[in-house]
Write an enzyme that holds these catalytic residues in place. Structure first.
Site, PDB file in Angstrom:
ATOM      1  N   GLY A  13       0.822  -1.209   0.000  1.00 19.70           N
ATOM      2  CA  GLY A  13       0.000   0.000   0.000  1.00 19.70           C
ATOM      3  C   GLY A  13       0.853   1.255   0.000  1.00 19.70           C
ATOM      4  NE  ARG A  16      -3.954   6.777  -4.693  1.00 22.26           N
ATOM      5  CZ  ARG A  16      -4.444   5.710  -5.326  1.00 22.26           C
ATOM      6  NH1 ARG A  16      -4.818   4.654  -4.629  1.00 22.26           N
ATOM      7  NH2 ARG A  16      -4.579   5.702  -6.637  1.00 22.26           N
ATOM      8  N   GLY A  19       1.659   4.936   3.707  1.00 21.55           N
ATOM      9  CA  GLY A  19       2.648   4.124   2.992  1.00 21.55           C
ATOM     10  C   GLY A  19       3.610   4.975   2.187  1.00 21.55           C
ATOM     11  CE1 TYR A 164     -10.275  -1.069   9.553  1.00 20.35           C
ATOM     12  CE2 TYR A 164     -10.759  -0.008  11.647  1.00 20.35           C
ATOM     13  CZ  TYR A 164      -9.937  -0.171  10.546  1.00 20.35           C
ATOM     14  OH  TYR A 164      -8.787   0.573  10.443  1.00 20.35           O
ATOM     15  CE  LYS A 168      -5.833  -1.840  11.060  1.00 16.84           C
ATOM     16  NZ  LYS A 168      -4.976  -1.681   9.856  1.00 16.84           N
TER      17      LYS A 168
END
Length: 275
Positions: A13, A16, A19, A164, A168
């Site tokens: 990633g 953008r 990253g 989500y 994570k």
């Protein structure tokens, strides 16, 4: 000599946001930077491709290798990591930065979106780390760094967007496990998370829009914290879920105003999973 001269950093990633910021920070320290992401061509709404970041890396003083990568594709993951290591003569650091987010609960979230978050978040940490392991074993400064939060089991972090949260937290649990599993190989494994919201495209388009971005910090604070971890020559720092500001304060940094994304008229928002 710069701190990462002759070191190769593979960033998922990397085209953008955080990253890209990590890629440029590593480049300024002389690293070989692999920018691995799906963004091979310009996006109508989002700036940056692997090729534009590669050019920025070279301008900043690093060597660059842009590679098209979908972290959900196991064969492609192994092929790209091997290609990068063979291109630069080894691999020293893997930054698991690629991420997917949708803040919805179980009732409303489409199963396909949960699958995406699981594959891009948790599963990619597993597959990318596994593919990088043979190369990391050969490095004297081997690190795996994943962008995931401390494990906070307060119910409020599960109530509205448990799917989500679980993906994570799985990244962090894998981090804790790999730190012990790979300790004998001299590979440091840590997680890093921002103390405040970071102004990225994910915030603008998935979470709260431009108004919320004004209450965040620039990705550069995460990049500087990541650099602090990656530049450490020993492996005493491992198995930790670290917070960017706290880590930088330990390094002696006390002024964080230049990291603000907005004009300072609105208070900074704490990031998810932090009380």
């Amino acid at each position: 000599m710069s701190r990462l001269t002759n070191r190769t950093v593979f960033i998922t990633g990397g085209s953008r946001g955080i990253g890209r910021a990590i890629a440029l920070a590593c480049a300024r320290e002389g690293a070989n930077v692999v920018i691995a992401a799906k963004s091979d061509t310009p996006h109508p709404k989002l700036p940056g491709t692997i090729h534009s970041v590669a050019e920025e890396v070279r301008e900043a003083g690093g060597q660059a290798l842009p590679l098209v990568l979908d972290v959900r594709d196991d064969a492609m993951v192994k092929a790209r990591i091997d290609e990068a290591a063979e291109h630069f003569g080894g691999l020293d650091m893997l930054v698991n930065n690629a991420g997917a987010i949708r803040l919805q609960g179980v009732e409303k979230l489409k199963p396909s979106r949960y699958d995406l978050m699981h594959q891009v978040n948790a599963r990619a940490v597993f597959t990318c780390s596994q593919a990088a392991l043979p190369w990391l074993k050969q490095s004297e400064q081997a690190h795996i760094l994943s962008l995931s939060p401390p494990l906070n089991l307060a119910p409020k972090w599960f109530a509205q967007y448990g799917p989500y949260t679980t993906t994570k937290y799985a990244m962090t649990m894998l981090t804790l496990g790999m730190a012990e599993e790979f300790r004998s190989h001299g590979i440091a494994v840590n997680a890093l998370w921002p103390k405040t919201l970071i102004a990225t495209a994910a915030i603008e388009f998935e979470v709260g829009g431009p108004q919320m971005m004004a209450q965040g910090r620039k990705p550069e604070i995460m990049a500087d914290a990541a650099l602090s971890i990656l530049c450490r020559g020993d492996h005493s720092l491992t198995g930790q879920a670290l917070i960017d500001e706290d880590l930088l304060r330990q390094d002696g940094i006390t002024d964080f105003e230049h990291y603000r994304y907005g004009d300072g008229s609105k208070p900074l928002l704490p990031d998810l999973f932090l009380d």
